[in-house]
Design an enzyme around this catalytic site. Structure first.
Site, PDB file in Angstrom:
ATOM      1  N   ASP A 189       1.168  -1.137   0.210  1.00 54.87           N
ATOM      2  CA  ASP A 189       0.027   0.152   0.236  1.00 54.87           C
ATOM      3  C   ASP A 189       1.308   1.581   0.277  1.00 54.87           C
ATOM      4  OD1 ASP A 189      -2.969   0.941   0.774  1.00 54.87           O
ATOM      5  OD2 ASP A 189      -1.667   2.122   2.534  1.00 54.87           O
ATOM      6  N   GLU A 249       1.558  -0.505  -5.239  1.00 51.44           N
ATOM      7  CA  GLU A 249       0.697   0.726  -5.714  1.00 51.44           C
ATOM      8  C   GLU A 249       1.767   2.054  -5.769  1.00 51.44           C
ATOM      9  OE1 GLU A 249      -3.123   2.535  -4.004  1.00 51.44           O
ATOM     10  OE2 GLU A 249      -1.580   1.826  -2.230  1.00 51.44           O
TER      11      GLU A 249
END
Length: 716
Positions: free
Chosen positions: A351, A387
């Site tokens: 993330d 990401e």
């Protein structure tokens, strides 16, 4: 209660049981004194014994307690300076969760005592609270690491053979009627034969689990009757979250998680974890003191150069973990290695990954984090997915990660959404994304599989909602529908869309099929958001991060069976034909000695696309020829085992368009195997000849295969 103690060892960090006792090792380099606190399972809120740790080495405090066994609850109290302006926030009144805890018993019970300062004090966090937080903090747990893995190993499925399925452990299983009620929403549910059969029948090769590291539900959400449903708020980077365990809270979650991985592996399904190493659940300078902040705030977090009282925030959550500190970087690497070696997971999706690679203030591709992972013999061998952005202006790094990394490709998502909604997007953009995004990856020694392609993910509209709503409906989140960004992409293309209910419903269904067909026939690695193949809706909520209820859970009693069957068939086509899952770039020109192109682009009239067609104006119609060059296996000496050709017809016009098939050198006879306008049309045995026209309905996609070997559709 009196215990015998020994000095112990400074490594491994955390609580390690050796069959005779437990070694405790805790990093707190700026501490003046560290105390180990033990709790009984029968009275977990009452401290039973407190032991001062006297030995430390290189910032690690360590002690060995003979006779202590798995299931023991514990925490730490750290004495030292409380001087926020200098970055120090030690407060012995606050019981701390071990950053290396392998299990955490229970959840936070919000109370003012959890904060290191006095709530409401005129000096805010410059004040110091003396209220004991122990009754409100979940306790760390000593665990028994033994588990009978049998012959289980990581599956190492190649990227080009992968189909990733992003799911939420609870949301995916909580309402499934065929699961025993006592395991719904848990790791045990994902290991159940009913769920594994569904995943196998669908055809996915990996589940990407939304965060399962132990996390905290934010106080402001809890006070509004909401929660942090998605889990992007970690407090324990080694501990599987207790919320998803059906068998207990005192270490049982570790065994249940391992059992889940083992059963999925038996079915040939990999387990990828969505991990959040960029920040913790302690928030900004006004946040609670739960673990890292009280242990060594100055080391664990990136603090403002101007005033160490405040935190650098590259994540939008109030803090950023300081991966540039060697001891913090060690924690991240130890955690990753633990999940691979002890929990047997197959990879990670990071993330907001750029937040991890900031040695100074700008994201740096040559960061030590990348170098260490590249050199690590364990972590470098599993799937690493980034990401590739954070919330800052310098944090958008799509296409800039090292060769061993894959990336969520938001340009793919946006381009394909724009194309099918009829936006003024250039065909060159569509073609680049369909062919693997070479503009992003080819010049850096990467492959088409560097691109993780997706249309929808947990963050945003579900696919059904994407084609159904012009505007978001996040009213249930309590923020006046102002959260969740702006996704009003006008699914029905304004005046060009149908106006009657039947026409609207058919368009929605066809658009879902269009997106799935595009996703699963594109080069790169497809990722499906769980439930999209079932027509799952969140009633227009595009930011359901706080909705642990029917808004987020998959309703297994309201399924789009036709869409599910269509997606199963698409995945089967993709797996059977390497033309759609290459691990090498298209050459795009005549092959040596063969006179055949591996990819070619055509106008609807059958003429090849020329440079001018790519560069001028906007268009919505395209024909794509593909020649199957890849082997069905991984033998490098087996260059080609099939010479089948495919022709893809894409029509994003609202009206039907006639497409002429290319000349005989590309194939003399063709059989339709996919038609998003009429999925049942693939059952017809009609043969189409080169040079002849095929009418593609408005907003539809057709795939033809050179006549010969046939593909049986699902249900045939």
């Amino acid at each position: 209660m009196k215990l015998t103690t020994r000095p112990g060892k400074p490594y491994p960090l955390g609580a390690s049981w050796d069959g005779k006792g437990v070694n405790f090792a805790f990093y707190a380099t700026h501490a003046e004194k560290v105390e180990l606190c033990l709790f009984d399972k029968e009275q977990p809120d009452v401290e039973s014994i407190r032991i001062a740790i006297r030995d430390r080495f290189d910032g690690v405090w360590h002690i060995y307690l003979p006779g202590i066994a798995p299931g023991q609850l514990y925490g730490y109290r750290v004495h030292g300076p409380y001087d926020p302006a200098k970055g120090h926030r030690h407060n012995p009144a606050k019981l701390l969760i071990d950053p290396y805890a392998r299990a955490i018993a229970g959840r936070i019970e919000w109370n003012d005592a959890l904060f290191g300062y006095e709530i409401g004090h005129k000096d805010a966090d410059l004040s110091m609270s003396h209220a004991d937080s122990a009754p409100y903090v979940p306790k760390s747990v000593v665990v028994d690491a033994f588990f009978n893995w049998g012959r289980d190993i990581q599956l190492n499925i190649p990227y080009h053979q992968s189909v990733i399925y992003e799911l939420h452990v609870k949301g995916f299983t909580h309402l499934h009627p065929e699961l025993p009620e006592n395991i719904r929403g848990t790791y045990a549910a994902l290991a159940h034969p009913v769920i594994i059969k569904y995943l196998k029948d669908l055809g996915v090769t990996a589940v990407e689990l939304m965060p399962v590291h132990h996390f905290v539900a934010d106080r402001h959400l809890v006070e509004k009757g909401l929660t942090n449903y998605w889990g992007y708020n970690t407090i324990g980077f080694f501990a599987p979250d207790v919320r998803y365990c059906s068998s207990g809270v005192n270490g049982e979650q570790v065994k249940e998680f391992k059992t889940m991985v083992k059963e999925l592996h038996k079915a040939g399904i990999e387990v990828i974890l969505d991990v959040v190493y960029n920040h913790t659940a302690e928030g900004n300078h006004l946040g609670p003191t739960l673990s890292f902040r009280g242990a060594d705030n100055l080391s664990y977090y990136r603090l403002s150069n101007d005033d160490h009282r405040y935190y650098d925030d590259y994540t939008g959550t109030g803090n950023t973990l300081n991966a540039g500190n060697p001891n913090v970087l060690r924690l991240i690497m130890d955690s990753l290695r633990y999940w691979v070696t002890e929990m047997h997971v197959d990879g990670f999706r990071f993330d907001l990954a750029p937040a991890l690679v900031r040695e100074l203030r700008d994201a740096d591709r040559l960061n030590a984090f990348f170098d260490i992972i590249h050199q690590d013999p364990v972590i470098s061998q599993v799937k690493l997915i980034a990401e590739p952005w954070d919330i800052t202006e310098t944090g958008y790094l799509l296409g800039k990660f090292p060769p061993e990394w894959a990336e969520w490709n938001d340009k793919y998502r946006d381009t394909m959404r724009d194309y099918w909604r009829g936006a003024d997007s250039k065909l060159a953009d569509f073609a680049a994304r369909f062919a693997g995004s070479a503009d992003l990856y080819e010049n850096t020694n990467r492959q088409p599989t560097s691109s993780i392609n997706y249309i929808a993910a947990h963050d945003g509209f579900t696919l059904r909602d994407l084609v159904s709503y012009n505007d978001k409906h996040n009213e249930a989140n309590g923020d006046d529908n102002k959260d969740g960004g702006d996704e009003n992409r006008s699914w029905n293309c304004g005046a060009e869309g149908p106006t009657d209910d039947a026409g609207i419903n058919e368009l929605r269904s066809r658009q879902q099929r269009n997106f799935f067909a595009t996703l699963l026939l594109s080069q790169g690695v497809p990722m499906i958001s769980a439930g999209d193949e079932l027509g799952r809706t969140q009633q227009g909520n595009n930011n359901a991060y706080c909705q642990d209820n029917e808004i987020s859970w998959i309703n297994w009693l309201q399924l789009d069976h036709d869409l599910l069957q269509f997606v199963q068939y698409l995945i089967k086509v993709r797996k059977q034909h390497p033309a759609f899952s290459r691990n090498r770039w298209f050459r795009g020109h005549a092959l040596t000695g063969g006179g055949m192109e591996d990819i070619a682009w055509f106008l609807p009239n059958g003429d090849p696309m020329q440079e001018a067609h790519w560069q001028t104006g906007f268009a919505k119609s395209l024909g794509i020829f593909l020649h199957e060059l890849e082997s069905h296996n991984d033998d490098p000496l087996d260059e080609v085992i099939s010479h089948e050709n495919f022709y893809c017809i894409f029509n994003a016009h609202h009206e039907a368009v006639e497409y002429y098939l290319p000349g005989q050198q590309y194939g003399q006879q063709w059989k339709m195997i996919i038609n998003t306008d009429r999925p049942d049309a693939v059952h017809a045995r009609k043969i189409y000849r080169s040079g002849h026209p095929i009418k593609a309905a408005g907003r539809s996609m057709i795939l033809l295969k050179s006549a010969g070997k046939t593909i049986r559709a699902a249900g045939e």
